[in-house]
Design a protein around this motif. Structure first.
Motif, PDB file in Angstrom:
ATOM      1  N   VAL A  20     -13.063  15.382  98.015  1.00 23.55           N
ATOM      2  CA  VAL A  20     -12.289  16.605  97.569  1.00 23.55           C
ATOM      3  C   VAL A  20     -11.862  16.532  96.390  1.00 23.55           C
ATOM      4  O   VAL A  20     -12.013  17.579  95.266  1.00 23.55           O
ATOM      5  N   LYS A  21     -11.491  15.384  95.447  1.00 23.89           N
ATOM      6  CA  LYS A  21     -11.031  14.957  94.027  1.00 23.89           C
ATOM      7  C   LYS A  21     -12.482  15.213  93.160  1.00 23.89           C
ATOM      8  O   LYS A  21     -11.924  15.118  91.864  1.00 23.89           O
ATOM      9  N   ALA A  22     -13.469  15.233  93.537  1.00 17.84           N
ATOM     10  CA  ALA A  22     -14.672  15.234  92.511  1.00 17.84           C
ATOM     11  C   ALA A  22     -14.596  16.570  91.689  1.00 17.84           C
ATOM     12  O   ALA A  22     -14.157  17.709  92.332  1.00 17.84           O
ATOM     13  N   SER A  23     -14.929  16.396  90.539  1.00 18.88           N
ATOM     14  CA  SER A  23     -14.830  17.514  89.774  1.00 18.88           C
ATOM     15  C   SER A  23     -15.588  18.629  89.819  1.00 18.88           C
ATOM     16  O   SER A  23     -15.133  19.737  89.435  1.00 18.88           O
ATOM     17  N   ARG A  24     -16.742  18.543  90.732  1.00 19.07           N
ATOM     18  CA  ARG A  24     -17.530  19.688  90.948  1.00 19.07           C
ATOM     19  C   ARG A  24     -16.692  20.665  92.064  1.00 19.07           C
ATOM     20  O   ARG A  24     -17.428  21.647  92.208  1.00 19.07           O
ATOM     21  N   TYR A  25     -15.762  20.334  92.569  1.00 21.39           N
ATOM     22  CA  TYR A  25     -15.011  21.288  93.430  1.00 21.39           C
ATOM     23  C   TYR A  25     -14.084  21.680  92.767  1.00 21.39           C
ATOM     24  O   TYR A  25     -13.147  22.787  93.062  1.00 21.39           O
ATOM     25  N   ALA A  26     -13.862  21.724  91.335  1.00 16.17           N
ATOM     26  CA  ALA A  26     -12.609  22.486  90.415  1.00 16.17           C
ATOM     27  C   ALA A  26     -12.707  23.863  90.967  1.00 16.17           C
ATOM     28  O   ALA A  26     -11.549  24.348  90.792  1.00 16.17           O
ATOM     29  N   THR A  27     -13.669  24.358  90.860  1.00 16.32           N
ATOM     30  CA  THR A  27     -13.475  26.001  91.113  1.00 16.32           C
ATOM     31  C   THR A  27     -14.294  26.326  92.220  1.00 16.32           C
ATOM     32  O   THR A  27     -14.616  27.622  92.654  1.00 16.32           O
ATOM     33  N   ASP A  28     -14.630  25.432  93.167  1.00 16.72           N
ATOM     34  CA  ASP A  28     -15.089  25.854  94.415  1.00 16.72           C
ATOM     35  C   ASP A  28     -14.361  26.472  95.444  1.00 16.72           C
ATOM     36  O   ASP A  28     -13.301  25.887  96.017  1.00 16.72           O
ATOM     37  N   ARG A  29     -14.287  27.631  95.630  1.00 18.06           N
ATOM     38  CA  ARG A  29     -13.571  28.466  96.679  1.00 18.06           C
ATOM     39  C   ARG A  29     -13.885  28.243  98.089  1.00 18.06           C
ATOM     40  O   ARG A  29     -13.574  29.061  99.113  1.00 18.06           O
ATOM     41  N   ALA A  30     -15.003  27.729  98.538  1.00 18.54           N
ATOM     42  CA  ALA A  30     -15.504  27.312  99.908  1.00 18.54           C
ATOM     43  C   ALA A  30     -14.545  26.473 100.533  1.00 18.54           C
ATOM     44  O   ALA A  30     -13.783  25.561  99.804  1.00 18.54           O
ATOM     45  N   PRO A  31     -14.416  26.535 101.967  1.00 16.35           N
ATOM     46  CA  PRO A  31     -13.430  25.706 102.485  1.00 16.35           C
ATOM     47  C   PRO A  31     -14.211  24.136 102.691  1.00 16.35           C
ATOM     48  O   PRO A  31     -15.492  24.032 102.354  1.00 16.35           O
ATOM     49  N   LEU A  32     -13.277  23.312 103.017  1.00 17.35           N
ATOM     50  CA  LEU A  32     -14.099  21.901 103.254  1.00 17.35           C
ATOM     51  C   LEU A  32     -15.427  21.877 103.987  1.00 17.35           C
ATOM     52  O   LEU A  32     -16.318  21.256 103.799  1.00 17.35           O
TER      53      LEU A  32
END
Ligand SMILES: [Zn+2]
Length: 155
Positions: free
Chosen positions: A71-83
């Motif tokens: 979760v902490k990966a920068s690629r998820y900074a703007t990811d609005r999808a659930p886990l």
């Protein structure tokens, strides 16, 4: 078992399962990767306990139907999808990857709790699928299909 490579654990589980009484429950401590649980069940193991779902949840790693999500990966900074799009747990129904990442980055304890909740839900679902496939007599197919899908050991 804790510490051994999974191939060694699987070999030991296979050997031990041949001498344990079939009518008694079989418990394997410290076996937590989904692919290892699936293998151990094939050898007759009934019960597991392991810190992996909550320890990984507290540090930001989620087990999902498509593999591991850090979760902490920068690629998820703007990811609005659930886990996990295939999960209907409280965390996945209410929070995005980006929000969870924000909670980790700001040091909110809620972050680890939400990911742990998802992980425990994921394991509960996995065990339900295992039981259902054993009852249906389709465990071998389920095991092969699911283990191909999972690779949680790769960093
Ligand atoms: Zn979830």
């Amino acid at each position: 078992m804790i510490g051994e490579p999974s191939a060694v654990t699987n070999e030991i589980v296979h050997e031990v399962s041949q001498v344990l009484p079939a009518e008694k429950p079989r418990y394997l401590m410290g076996c937590g990767f989904p692919e290892d649980i699936i293998e151990a069940v094939a050898h007759g193991i009934d019960l597991f306990d392991c810190v992996l779902p909550t320890r990984n949840g507290r540090t930001g790693t989620a087990f999902t139907s498509r593999g591991k999500v850090i979760v902490k990966a920068s690629r998820y900074a703007t990811d609005r999808a659930p886990l996990d799009r295939n999960c209907d747990c409280y965390t996945c129904r209410n929070f995005s990857r980006a929000y969870l990442r924000h909670l980790f980055n700001t040091g909110e304890a809620l972050a680890g709790r939400l990911v742990s909740f998802h992980n425990l839900y994921f394991y509960t679902q996995l065990m339900s699928e295992i039981r259902m496939n054993i009852r249906k007599g389709t465990y071998a197919e389920f095991s092969a299909r699911t283990r191909r899908r999972f690779d949680f050991r790769t960093p």
